[in-house]
Scaffold this active site. Structure first.
Site, PDB file in Angstrom:
ATOM      1  N   LYS A   1    -128.528  -8.610 -16.233  1.00 46.98           N
ATOM      2  CA  LYS A   1    -129.706  -7.752 -16.397  1.00 46.98           C
ATOM      3  C   LYS A   1    -130.784  -8.049 -15.354  1.00 46.98           C
ATOM      4  CE  LYS A   1    -129.037  -6.419 -21.173  1.00 46.98           C
ATOM      5  NZ  LYS A   1    -127.833  -7.171 -21.592  1.00 46.98           N
TER       6      LYS A   1
HETATM    7  C1  LIG Z   1    -126.713  -6.562 -22.025  1.00 47.99           C
HETATM    8  C2  LIG Z   1    -125.435  -7.312 -21.956  1.00 47.99           C
HETATM    9  C3  LIG Z   1    -124.177  -6.669 -22.101  1.00 47.99           C
HETATM   10  C4  LIG Z   1    -124.045  -5.193 -22.405  1.00 47.99           C
HETATM   11  O1  LIG Z   1    -124.480  -4.375 -21.355  1.00 47.99           O
HETATM   12  P1  LIG Z   1    -124.768  -2.813 -21.580  1.00 47.99           P
HETATM   13  O2  LIG Z   1    -125.402  -2.342 -20.337  1.00 47.99           O
HETATM   14  O3  LIG Z   1    -125.698  -2.730 -22.767  1.00 47.99           O
HETATM   15  O4  LIG Z   1    -123.449  -2.158 -21.865  1.00 47.99           O
HETATM   16  C5  LIG Z   1    -123.028  -7.446 -21.976  1.00 47.99           C
HETATM   17  N1  LIG Z   1    -123.094  -8.777 -21.737  1.00 47.99           N
HETATM   18  C6  LIG Z   1    -124.273  -9.413 -21.586  1.00 47.99           C
HETATM   19  C7  LIG Z   1    -124.266 -10.886 -21.343  1.00 47.99           C
HETATM   20  C8  LIG Z   1    -125.482  -8.723 -21.698  1.00 47.99           C
HETATM   21  O5  LIG Z   1    -126.656  -9.376 -21.561  1.00 47.99           O
END
Ligand SMILES: *Cc1c(COP(=O)(O)O)cnc(C)c1O
Length: 474
Positions: free
Chosen positions: A113
């Site tokens: 993210k």
């Molecule tokens: C947010 C997140 C996801 C999921 O991602 P999306 O964009 O919501 O599909 C998967 N793994 C981790 C470690 C995350 O922080």
């Protein structure tokens, strides 16, 4: 580039308007009016670019209300070796069985993210200062989103972050990562409740439009288009890393929750990047796997969501799926309104008739994993490759190995580093296993913490916001 709503009843917006607005006024999500098409010659030219230059070339196709030299400055400031650990930004490695893993988790908070959120922090600060405005970000987190947002916005001019998290429900590392921030524009609020309670409080406050306007409340949740756009870049970067000419097709397997990360892959594919398949990997909370297997979208009730060892994928409904369905129904906004009226009524919908198109036209397929399968995958990767992967990445590696076909080049996206989920790693690799942790996080659990514990009550949180923001506004 203009943006339209998936529900077809909002005025068109520019990139900066979309950036600051969250949901479209008709309740839909913003989408680019069309996908820029990338020619083979352009792909060839882009092969040689470093990460920030590639980010600039892709983003400028979607952003026409930030001058190009400013956009270039913003991406150069965001995508540095200093912030992401290497000049490659998203290094790619290959496991012994030939599966590639795209390293997306070397940013400030050790989850993918950061890649989008760091850009968001810089572009927010830029746009707000141009408009002489301020923004107060209100959000709820179960761990990764909140810390990525806080590390992206800390110290930023004109921005404050109020982040709600469930009191005592996150891992010790995740708590320490967020609560140890001492920046004056970061406010951690630990709510005596669960993650869903935090989210309900945020929704409650946002539905008070007068309050929202007066206190300039904004969001950075995963439906934010700028986050999706920033994620499109690494699909191109990864494609170039494993191919040497454009006739090659490459598939991606993506651990999914809210469908944001893989939605960026869909956008890249629609732009003409030679992506073979887009493989959605879920955990036990398999609302997405069910949709891609059956064509039925059946959002769960919050109480039906299982708490798993891949908590960032524990979702009841996948907000960004609306973006893909928009393309799937050929951007028929009348149908979109009908489908999401069903969702709003707690029912869901059936797009069985579109199953073939999902697979053949759009390249989607899916799989799921259980806790035991993720644990076994962490063990297997450690045994074969001497490498520790986190439980979310393990969900992707498991499904990629199940579904990959002979001759297919497959890249699994790494969504977090194992340091964030030590308990699960020790379950897989032994109670004494020393989980690798970047040295800057040594002893983070001992750092002083700055957090306000509050009752599970929207009015109490509102009062707290008022007290802190009246001071700033005065
Ligand atoms: C947010 C997140 C996801 C999921 O991602 P999306 O964009 O919501 O599909 C998967 N793994 C981790 C470690 C995350 O922080």
């Amino acid at each position: 580039m203009k943006y339209i709503s998936t529900r077809g009843q909002s005025p068109q917006m520019s990139f900066c308007e979309v950036l600051l607005s969250g949901l479209a006024t008709d309740g839909g999500l913003s989408m680019p009016k069309e996908y820029p098409q990338i020619s083979a010659a352009t792909l060839d030219a882009w092969r040689r670019l470093d990460y920030p230059s590639l980010a600039f070339e892709i983003m400028r196709l979607f952003i026409d209300d930030i001058p190009e030299e400013d956009l270039r400055f913003l991406v150069n400031k965001t995508y540095t070796a200093e912030v992401f650990g290497s000049a490659e930004i998203t290094p790619l490695r290959t496991l012994k069985d030939g599966l590639h893993v795209l390293g997306l988790s070397n940013g400030p908070t050790l989850a993918f993210k950061d890649i989008a959120m760091q850009f968001l922090g810089n572009v927010f600060e830029y746009v707000l200062s141009k408009q002489s405005q301020t923004l107060n970000i209100l959000g709820a987190t179960s761990g990764d989103t909140g810390s990525a947002a806080e590390y992206a916005m800390r110290g930023k001019y004109g921005i404050s972050v109020f982040m709600l998290s469930p009191h005592n429900k996150m891992s010790a590392f995740q708590r320490a990562q967020m609560y140890s921030l001492q920046d004056e524009n970061i406010f951690n609020i630990a709510v005596e409740g669960m993650f869903d309670d935090c989210q309900d409080i945020v929704k409650n406050i946002q539905s008070d439009l007068a309050f929202k306007e007066k206190y300039r409340i904004g969001t950075v949740n995963s439906i934010n288009w700028a986050r999706i756009l920033a994620q499109v870049v690494y699909y191109f970067k990864a494609y170039f890393a494993v191919s040497d000419h454009n006739e090659q097709r490459v598939s991606f397997c993506v651990p999914s929750g809210n469908f944001g990360d893989i939605c960026a892959g869909h956008v890249a594919r629609m732009m003409g990047l030679p992506i073979g398949r887009l493989v959605v990997a879920t955990n036990e909370n398999d609302v997405l796997d069910e949709f891609f297997q059956s064509g039925q979208y059946r959002p769960r009730a919050a109480r039906e969501v299982a708490v798993t060892s891949s908590p960032s994928m524990d979702i009841a409904k996948a907000s960004n799926l609306e973006r893909f369905v928009f393309d799937l129904v050929e951007r028929d906004t009348v149908q979109m309104r009908a489908l999401w009226a069903e969702v709003a009524a707690g029912r869901g919908f059936d797009l069985q008739t579109k199953k073939i198109a999902m697979q053949q036209q759009f390249g989607f397929t899916s799989g799921r994993s259980t806790h035991g399968q993720r644990i076994d995958t962490i063990r297997a990767v450690y045994a074969e490759d001497h490498e520790v992967i986190d439980p979310h990445t393990a969900a992707g590696v498991y499904v990629a190995r199940q579904l990959s076909q002979a001759g297919e080049t497959m890249i699994c996206l790494e969504t977090a580093l194992p340091a964030k989920f030590e308990e699960t790693i020790r379950e897989a690799l032994g109670a004494d296993f020393a989980v690798p942790r970047p040295s800057r996080w040594d002893n983070i659990e001992q750092a002083a913490q700055r957090v306000q514990v509050m009752p599970n009550n929207a009015d109490a949180v509102k009062m707290y916001l008022r007290e802190n923001l009246d001071k700033i506004i005065d």
